[in-house]
Motif scaffolding. Structure first.
Motif, PDB file in Angstrom:
ATOM      1  N   VAL A   1      -3.378   4.467   4.954  1.00 33.39           N
ATOM      2  CA  VAL A   1      -2.279   5.042   4.175  1.00 33.39           C
ATOM      3  C   VAL A   1      -2.861   6.178   3.336  1.00 33.39           C
ATOM      4  N   HIS A   2      -2.457   7.418   3.629  1.00 31.15           N
ATOM      5  CA  HIS A   2      -2.957   8.593   2.920  1.00 31.15           C
ATOM      6  C   HIS A   2      -1.866   9.136   1.997  1.00 31.15           C
TER       7      HIS A   2
ATOM      8  N   ALA B   1      -5.798   9.727  -2.127  1.00 30.18           N
ATOM      9  CA  ALA B   1      -6.367   8.415  -1.844  1.00 30.18           C
ATOM     10  C   ALA B   1      -6.109   8.023  -0.401  1.00 30.18           C
ATOM     11  N   CYS B   2      -7.053   7.286   0.159  1.00 27.62           N
ATOM     12  CA  CYS B   2      -6.906   6.711   1.497  1.00 27.62           C
ATOM     13  C   CYS B   2      -7.182   5.225   1.384  1.00 27.62           C
ATOM     14  N   MET B   3      -6.159   4.390   1.597  1.00 26.47           N
ATOM     15  CA  MET B   3      -6.309   2.937   1.593  1.00 26.47           C
ATOM     16  C   MET B   3      -6.335   2.482   3.039  1.00 26.47           C
ATOM     17  N   ARG B   4      -7.372   1.711   3.400  1.00 24.77           N
ATOM     18  CA  ARG B   4      -7.594   1.364   4.809  1.00 24.77           C
ATOM     19  C   ARG B   4      -7.666  -0.153   4.970  1.00 24.77           C
ATOM     20  N   MET B   5      -6.768  -0.709   5.791  1.00 23.88           N
ATOM     21  CA  MET B   5      -6.814  -2.111   6.175  1.00 23.88           C
ATOM     22  C   MET B   5      -7.657  -2.227   7.449  1.00 23.88           C
TER      23      MET B   5
ATOM     24  N   LEU C   1       0.829  -1.205   0.000  1.00 22.57           N
ATOM     25  CA  LEU C   1       0.000   0.000   0.000  1.00 22.57           C
ATOM     26  C   LEU C   1       0.864   1.256   0.000  1.00 22.57           C
ATOM     27  N   VAL C   2       1.922   1.250   0.805  1.00 17.88           N
ATOM     28  CA  VAL C   2       2.792   2.425   0.852  1.00 17.88           C
ATOM     29  C   VAL C   2       3.494   2.614  -0.484  1.00 17.88           C
TER      30      VAL C   2
ATOM     31  N   LEU D   1       1.088   9.521   4.665  1.00 19.34           N
ATOM     32  CA  LEU D   1       0.806   9.325   6.085  1.00 19.34           C
ATOM     33  C   LEU D   1       0.362   7.887   6.325  1.00 19.34           C
ATOM     34  N   VAL D   2       0.971   7.242   7.317  1.00 17.34           N
ATOM     35  CA  VAL D   2       0.560   5.913   7.779  1.00 17.34           C
ATOM     36  C   VAL D   2       0.052   6.066   9.197  1.00 17.34           C
ATOM     37  N   ARG D   3      -1.223   5.660   9.429  1.00 18.35           N
ATOM     38  CA  ARG D   3      -1.806   5.850  10.751  1.00 18.35           C
ATOM     39  C   ARG D   3      -2.442   4.549  11.218  1.00 18.35           C
TER      40      ARG D   3
END
Length: 458
Positions: free
Chosen positions: A388-389, A445-449, A362-363, A377-379
């Motif tokens: 991951v933004h 984009a915002c990818m969310r696990m 994702l990153v 950004l990783v939160r």
């Protein structure tokens, strides 16, 4: 769908059974009729018939222009008079008009005065006799109207008279049988077919539950009709071939990914020795992508067989390590790198290596498609989510589901093989979670696990 060839097996059977019954009964009637005609012509079925004279008179009766009763000289009447010179009869209507011929036998003469009180009678000299009666009294419908006839019982059953009764026999006996058999077929056949196909319905329900992750499954044969067994066996054979093909495909991918790791490592080392510059940065990105892809293929192969060996893993620790590993690559590509956490530790059950590779993918995806600007950004949240933004152009809502398809890329001709997000989704499903696509606050984009279950923190 053709009306003549319906897809429904039930109604196809109903139609064919009803047609077969109709053809069979028709042939049976024709055979019986042909045999009867043959016997009649041979004189075997022509015998005594007590109503022959009455039938002959009934067909010959008519009225003249003045309305008086009279007899037409029919061939049957002429033959009857020629054969029986003592022919006698009395014909009368309800108004008292009467037509007679011959002499009434002395023994029957008294009844002529009481005909008003007789509806129908068989007249014998002796009631104990079994022979046909000497006379008949009956009200019948004739061409001249409803009349009462008193006459003797001369003559025999003729062939034509016997054939005339055939339609009546068909209407009274055979037609009801045909109707009852047709109704029975319409009612019973669907019930019988449903009962016979119960086992097939169970097999179909089991077939619907077959999934790519369930290999070695075979459909049962003991519950299906014997006529369907070859079809079920063919399906089981096809499932077996698919299992073998999948296993060969899986071994090939695992072997290919394993063999690629060494040349990728050599390539990365040689690229690292090059002088700093844009070309070196791009080569490092490509080598890293190859390394991640090979590692993910190996992880999927391992997880496919060992999903029951999950242990407790810390999402915060995984995210921090991925940020540290990819920060140099992000900096070289023109990004800032940021890491946020809502708790010191967020623990889930899973496989550390595959989750680390999923987040790495994702990153790296953000690095490839973030337009080389802004911050990645990783939160990690306490609810069991890793986000991951990026500050790129984002992903259109109508394409957010399509990006998870294998070999699917938003921009044709772009970098990568289009397998990364599909692999991430597979890893999350193996962990009972999911991957979501959203819009970042910056418009990127915002990818969310998202993990379904989070272990309580100590």
């Amino acid at each position: 769908m053709s009306v003549l060839r319906p897809r429904s097996l039930t109604w196809r059977l109903v139609g064919r059974l009803a047609g077969l019954q109709a053809v069979t009964l028709t042939l049976l009637i024709l055979v019986i009729g042909a045999v009867a005609i043959g016997l009649l012509r041979a004189g075997l079925l022509i015998g005594e018939y007590e109503g022959s004279t009455l039938d002959t008179l009934r067909d010959a009766l008519t009225r003249n222009e003045a309305g008086r009763l009279m007899l037409r000289e029919t061939p049957e009447l002429a033959a009857l008079r020629a054969e029986h010179a003592d022919l006698w009869f009395i014909v009368r209507d309800a108004e008292g008009q009467q037509l007679s011929e011959g002499m009434v036998p002395t023994q029957l003469a008294p009844i002529t005065s009481a005909l008003d009180h007789v509806s129908e009678a068989r007249l014998k000299w002796n009631a104990a006799e079994t022979a046909r009666p000497a006379g008949l009294v009956k009200w019948v419908d004739t061409p001249a109207g409803r009349l009462q006839i008193l006459t003797g019982t001369y003559g025999e059953l003729s062939m034509w008279r016997a054939l005339e009764s055939t339609p009546l026999l068909f209407l009274n006996m055979i037609l009801p049988i045909v109707v009852l058999m047709t109704l029975a077929t319409l009612v019973a056949t669907p019930f019988v077919v449903r009962r016979a196909m119960t086992g097939l319905a169970q097999v179909a329900a089991q077939a619907e539950r077959i999934d790519i992750d369930q290999r070695g499954v075979q459909l049962p044969l003991d519950t299906v009709p014997v006529e369907i067994v070859p079809l079920v066996k063919a399906i089981n054979a096809a499932l077996g071939r698919l299992d073998k093909g999948y296993e060969r495909h899986r071994r090939f991918l695992a072997a290919a990914a394993h063999e690629l790791r060494t040349p990728i490592a050599i390539l990365s080392a040689r690229v690292a020795s090059l002088q700093a510059g844009l070309e070196k940065t791009r080569l490092l990105e490509d080598a890293t992508r190859l390394s991640v892809l090979a590692g993910q293929l190996l992880d999927l192969q391992r997880l496919d067989q060992q999903t029951d060996t999950f242990v407790e893993v810390d999402l915060v620790g995984i995210a921090r390590q991925v940020v540290l590993d990819l920060a140099p690559l992000a900096f070289a590509a023109g990004y800032e790198m940021s890491f946020e956490q809502e708790d010191e530790a967020v623990v889930v059950s899973g496989d550390h290596t595959s989750l680390e590779r999923a987040l790495t993918n994702l990153v790296q995806n953000a690095i490839d498609h973030g337009q080389r600007r802004g911050t990645i950004l990783v939160r990690v949240t306490t609810a069991g989510r890793i986000e991951v933004h990026d500050d790129g152009n984002g992903i259109p809502p109508d394409e957010r589901e399509q990006i998870f398809e294998p070999f699917r890329r938003l921009h044709p001709g772009g970098r990568g093989a289009g397998l990364g997000l599909d692999l991430v989704q597979t890893i999350m499903r193996l962990h009972g979670g999911r991957i979501e696509v959203d819009r970042a606050p910056s418009g990127g984009a915002c990818m969310r696990m998202v993990f379904a279950t989070v272990q309580p923190s100590c």
